[in-house]
Design a protein around this motif. Sequence first.
Motif, PDB file in Angstrom:
ATOM      1  N   ILE A 196       0.836  -1.201   0.000  1.00 46.16           N
ATOM      2  CA  ILE A 196       0.000   0.000   0.000  1.00 46.16           C
ATOM      3  C   ILE A 196       0.872   1.252   0.000  1.00 46.16           C
ATOM      4  N   LYS A 197       1.965   1.245   0.786  1.00 49.50           N
ATOM      5  CA  LYS A 197       2.880   2.388   0.802  1.00 49.50           C
ATOM      6  C   LYS A 197       3.458   2.643  -0.579  1.00 49.50           C
ATOM      7  N   ARG A 198       3.846   1.574  -1.273  1.00 52.04           N
ATOM      8  CA  ARG A 198       4.469   1.763  -2.596  1.00 52.04           C
ATOM      9  C   ARG A 198       3.447   2.193  -3.642  1.00 52.04           C
ATOM     10  N   ILE A 199       2.196   1.777  -3.492  1.00 51.24           N
ATOM     11  CA  ILE A 199       1.155   2.217  -4.423  1.00 51.24           C
ATOM     12  C   ILE A 199       0.883   3.703  -4.245  1.00 51.24           C
ATOM     13  N   THR A 200       0.777   4.149  -3.003  1.00 49.72           N
ATOM     14  CA  THR A 200       0.379   5.532  -2.748  1.00 49.72           C
ATOM     15  C   THR A 200       1.551   6.504  -2.739  1.00 49.72           C
ATOM     16  N   GLN A 201       2.772   6.013  -2.766  1.00 47.65           N
ATOM     17  CA  GLN A 201       3.961   6.838  -2.538  1.00 47.65           C
ATOM     18  C   GLN A 201       4.020   8.071  -3.419  1.00 47.65           C
ATOM     19  N   ARG A 202       3.631   7.948  -4.681  1.00 47.11           N
ATOM     20  CA  ARG A 202       3.750   9.070  -5.620  1.00 47.11           C
ATOM     21  C   ARG A 202       2.392   9.544  -6.149  1.00 47.11           C
ATOM     22  N   LEU A 203       1.313   9.144  -5.477  1.00 48.67           N
ATOM     23  CA  LEU A 203      -0.019   9.496  -5.949  1.00 48.67           C
ATOM     24  C   LEU A 203      -0.623  10.613  -5.102  1.00 48.67           C
ATOM     25  N   ASN A 204      -1.700  11.172  -5.624  1.00 44.32           N
ATOM     26  CA  ASN A 204      -2.385  12.290  -4.979  1.00 44.32           C
ATOM     27  C   ASN A 204      -3.305  11.754  -3.886  1.00 44.32           C
ATOM     28  N   PRO A 205      -3.064  12.110  -2.609  1.00 43.93           N
ATOM     29  CA  PRO A 205      -3.908  11.580  -1.530  1.00 43.93           C
ATOM     30  C   PRO A 205      -5.354  12.057  -1.600  1.00 43.93           C
ATOM     31  N   ARG A 206      -5.635  13.075  -2.391  1.00 47.27           N
ATOM     32  CA  ARG A 206      -7.026  13.506  -2.570  1.00 47.27           C
ATOM     33  C   ARG A 206      -7.776  12.578  -3.513  1.00 47.27           C
ATOM     34  N   ILE A 207      -7.033  11.799  -4.291  1.00 47.27           N
ATOM     35  CA  ILE A 207      -7.648  10.872  -5.239  1.00 47.27           C
ATOM     36  C   ILE A 207      -7.534   9.437  -4.743  1.00 47.27           C
ATOM     37  N   VAL A 208      -6.383   9.103  -4.194  1.00 49.72           N
ATOM     38  CA  VAL A 208      -6.116   7.737  -3.721  1.00 49.72           C
ATOM     39  C   VAL A 208      -5.967   7.779  -2.210  1.00 49.72           C
ATOM     40  N   ARG A 209      -6.881   7.159  -1.498  1.00 51.02           N
ATOM     41  CA  ARG A 209      -6.805   7.198  -0.034  1.00 51.02           C
ATOM     42  C   ARG A 209      -6.850   5.790   0.541  1.00 51.02           C
ATOM     43  N   VAL A 210      -6.263   5.674   1.716  1.00 51.68           N
ATOM     44  CA  VAL A 210      -6.170   4.398   2.415  1.00 51.68           C
ATOM     45  C   VAL A 210      -7.159   4.395   3.572  1.00 51.68           C
ATOM     46  N   VAL A 211      -7.880   3.300   3.724  1.00 47.17           N
ATOM     47  CA  VAL A 211      -8.819   3.136   4.827  1.00 47.17           C
ATOM     48  C   VAL A 211      -8.339   1.958   5.678  1.00 47.17           C
ATOM     49  N   ALA A 212      -8.022   2.241   6.927  1.00 46.38           N
ATOM     50  CA  ALA A 212      -7.619   1.205   7.882  1.00 46.38           C
ATOM     51  C   ALA A 212      -8.403   1.454   9.165  1.00 46.38           C
ATOM     52  N   LEU A 213      -9.561   0.848   9.264  1.00 42.81           N
ATOM     53  CA  LEU A 213     -10.471   1.151  10.372  1.00 42.81           C
ATOM     54  C   LEU A 213     -10.019   0.474  11.664  1.00 42.81           C
TER      55      LEU A 213
END
Length: 309
Positions: free
Chosen positions: A100-117
């Motif tokens: 998940i870190k490597r997927i989101t590393q260079r992406l826009n957090p406003r478009i790609v967000r992580v949910v860990a409830l």
Amino acid sequence: MNNTPESPDNDNDMDWLEAELADTLDEDYELEMSEPALSLEIRKIYERSHPQTMARADYFRALLTLQSELIKLQDWVQYHKEKVVVIFEGRDSAGKGGVIKRITQRLNPRIVRVVALPAPTDREMTQWYFQRYVPHLPAGGEIVLFDRSWYNRPGVERVMGFATEPQVEQFFNDVPEFERMLVRSGIRLIKYWFSITDEEQQMRFLMRIHDPLKQWKLSPMDLQSRVRWEAYTKAKEETFRRTNIPEAPWYIVPANDKKRARLNCISHLLDQIPYEDVPHEEVALPERVFNPDYERAVLPPELYVPQKY
């Protein structure tokens, strides 16, 4: 006047670019740092039992290529108002967080967000089981990555005794239709299970115990998962059997080798979505406006962070 490759300005640009790339690689190396305080004996045992991993240069070359494609995917999702949900499941320490870190590393957090409830509250425990996940589903132009998901119920909740067998049976009856509803609504739903061996999990837990920078990753629940390995295996097998539906199949990622697991998962994810290049407005840096009458204020030194390094 256009600069030739030999011109001083062009040389300065290249020096700046190389410095920026070096900084990026430094960040990558920092992210890749593993077991800095690991006991030497545990490291020796791990290296003897662990498969030959990829060379660092080969790994980063492949990762950067895949991350550039993820940026194209992100742009396509935003442009076409697509909705994507990716679920990451697996045993504790299987590597879900790493990919998940490597997927989101260079992406826009406003478009790609992580949910860990976190664990459900007393109020949430009285709600429809899927209710607390629904608010986190994507709108058009968004990608949501679930670091664990509603599959907590047939997994950790069942094995640890937080859910009754009637509740688990209700889940198995409901989840296929729930996921079909998501797909019918236009959500692209992709489910990954990160699979590691008993021996690999044991080694990763030992490394976390002996590494002060990673001890926070171990919870009492994680340690209990070692005791109940076989119960988790049976729960996983029934989950696959009853929730592997054509509209939302499971994909198993062999994850004993962390680097290969990350690359294989990202590559597979890209293959699941028919993204293409989308139009982009040309970006040009505007000229800086200089006001000859403006004088920059001198700020008091106590406002500045001390320069310790």
